[in-house]
Design a protein around this motif. Structure first.
Motif, PDB file in Angstrom:
ATOM      1  N   GLY A 133       0.810  -1.214   0.000  1.00 25.78           N
ATOM      2  CA  GLY A 133       0.000   0.000   0.000  1.00 25.78           C
ATOM      3  C   GLY A 133       0.842   1.262   0.000  1.00 25.78           C
ATOM      4  N   GLU A 134       1.909   1.280   0.788  1.00 28.42           N
ATOM      5  CA  GLU A 134       2.792   2.442   0.827  1.00 28.42           C
ATOM      6  C   GLU A 134       3.458   2.681  -0.528  1.00 28.42           C
ATOM      7  OE1 GLU A 134       4.350   2.684   5.469  1.00 28.42           O
ATOM      8  OE2 GLU A 134       5.619   1.762   3.938  1.00 28.42           O
ATOM      9  N   LYS A 135       3.892   1.603  -1.155  1.00 27.51           N
ATOM     10  CA  LYS A 135       4.574   1.722  -2.447  1.00 27.51           C
ATOM     11  C   LYS A 135       3.618   2.243  -3.517  1.00 27.51           C
ATOM     12  CE  LYS A 135       7.537  -2.085  -1.045  1.00 27.51           C
ATOM     13  NZ  LYS A 135       7.768  -3.547  -1.123  1.00 27.51           N
ATOM     14  N   ILE A 136       2.387   1.740  -3.502  1.00 31.23           N
ATOM     15  CA  ILE A 136       1.389   2.219  -4.453  1.00 31.23           C
ATOM     16  C   ILE A 136       1.088   3.691  -4.201  1.00 31.23           C
ATOM     17  CG2 ILE A 136      -1.038   2.021  -5.124  1.00 31.23           C
ATOM     18  CD1 ILE A 136      -0.814  -0.993  -4.680  1.00 31.23           C
ATOM     19  N   PHE A 137       0.950   4.070  -2.938  1.00 28.73           N
ATOM     20  CA  PHE A 137       0.660   5.465  -2.583  1.00 28.73           C
ATOM     21  C   PHE A 137       1.747   6.401  -3.093  1.00 28.73           C
ATOM     22  CE2 PHE A 137       1.594   8.972   0.312  1.00 28.73           C
ATOM     23  CZ  PHE A 137       0.417   9.690   0.230  1.00 28.73           C
ATOM     24  N   ASN A 147      -1.885   4.401 -15.842  1.00 29.01           N
ATOM     25  CA  ASN A 147      -2.199   3.011 -16.144  1.00 29.01           C
ATOM     26  C   ASN A 147      -1.539   2.031 -15.181  1.00 29.01           C
ATOM     27  OD1 ASN A 147       0.292   3.822 -17.199  1.00 29.01           O
ATOM     28  ND2 ASN A 147       0.212   2.407 -18.924  1.00 29.01           N
ATOM     29  N   VAL A 148      -0.355   2.380 -14.659  1.00 30.48           N
ATOM     30  CA  VAL A 148       0.338   1.507 -13.696  1.00 30.48           C
ATOM     31  C   VAL A 148      -0.446   1.437 -12.390  1.00 30.48           C
ATOM     32  CG1 VAL A 148       2.438   1.196 -12.347  1.00 30.48           C
ATOM     33  CG2 VAL A 148       2.588   1.943 -14.731  1.00 30.48           C
ATOM     34  N   ILE A 149      -0.843   2.599 -11.884  1.00 27.08           N
ATOM     35  CA  ILE A 149      -1.574   2.642 -10.622  1.00 27.08           C
ATOM     36  C   ILE A 149      -2.892   1.866 -10.722  1.00 27.08           C
ATOM     37  CG2 ILE A 149      -2.953   4.189  -9.171  1.00 27.08           C
ATOM     38  CD1 ILE A 149      -0.009   4.004  -8.413  1.00 27.08           C
ATOM     39  N   LYS A 150      -3.580   1.995 -11.826  1.00 25.29           N
ATOM     40  CA  LYS A 150      -4.875   1.324 -11.972  1.00 25.29           C
ATOM     41  C   LYS A 150      -4.736  -0.194 -11.880  1.00 25.29           C
ATOM     42  CE  LYS A 150      -7.037   5.021 -14.654  1.00 25.29           C
ATOM     43  NZ  LYS A 150      -7.531   5.455 -15.985  1.00 25.29           N
TER      44      LYS A 150
END
Length: 226
Positions: A133-137, A147-150
């Motif tokens: 979650g931290e890395k995505i944030f 597109n990567v985040i999605k």
């Protein structure tokens, strides 16, 4: 319950080859079908790949910036990045702020209800990101909802859904993941996003705060982030 002694169970566990031990456990203890086992293995592999990949993307950003730049410049860059990230993660009102203005008895009832289940958001350190979650944030704050985040969000949701014991009901874009065609689709979407990240909407530099006397090398370096 299966009628087997603890000694017999321990002997079976020691003697069984790895693949048979895993399959016996998943089929015997969890009652999963072969299709469900294959789906579970596939999805955990994809989740592992996704967290590894995003974990490698973020240090690459710092490595890209650190080439041939003095340590004091890089230290300042990391401070600016962390200040920006922590400001973003704490933009949501803290619980006590939300409760202000409420009747005290009602506020106390809410506090009692969430006791032990509410924690203040931890500070972010771009060099010490521990959770998916931290890395995505962090990636999202730097590159926005691209597109990567999605695709990473969808994979994270699938990983969370696995814990609810509904392997056969897991979906990707409303299609069942137990189906081969859906597995192929999520793999295709994943690699297309990772190999072709869309950074066109990124305007990170417009949202960070520099000191009036900021080192010009720091500003120039952050301008090259993308």
């Amino acid at each position: 319950m299966v009628h087997i002694t603890l000694e017999e169970l321990e002997k079976l566990a020691v003697q069984a080859p790895d693949d048979l031990l895993a399959k016996s456990f998943l089929q015997g203890a969890l009652k999963l079908t072969n299709k469900e086992i294959n789906t579970l293995v596939f999805l955990y592999g994809l989740c592992y790949l996704a967290e590894r990949d995003i974990g490698e993307m973020l240090p690459t950003i710092l490595n890209k910036l650190s080439n041939d730049h003095p340590q004091e410049v890089m230290d300042r860059v990391k401070i600016i990045l962390n200040d920006f990230l922590n400001k973003k993660i704490n933009e949501t009102q803290e619980l006590n702020d939300v409760l202000q203005g409420l009747d005290q008895d009602k506020a106390n009832l809410i506090l009692t209800s969430v006791k032990g289940r509410y924690n203040k958001k931890p500070l972010i350190d771009i060099e010490k990101l521990s959770t998916f979650g931290e890395k995505i944030f962090v990636y999202e704050q730097l590159f926005f909802e691209n597109n990567v985040i999605k695709i990473f969000r969808k994979i994270k949701k699938i990983r969370n859904d696995i814990s609810h014991l509904r392997i056969a009901d897991l979906t990707y874009n409303s299609e069942l993941l137990i189906l081969r065609k859906t597995k192929e689709k999520i793999l295709k979407d994943y690699f297309e996003a990772v190999f072709n990240p869309d950074h066109s909407r990124s305007n990170f530099q417009e949202n960070i705060e520099f000191l009036p006397e900021e080192d010009s090398r720091v500003i120039a370096l952050l301008d090259k982030l993308y």
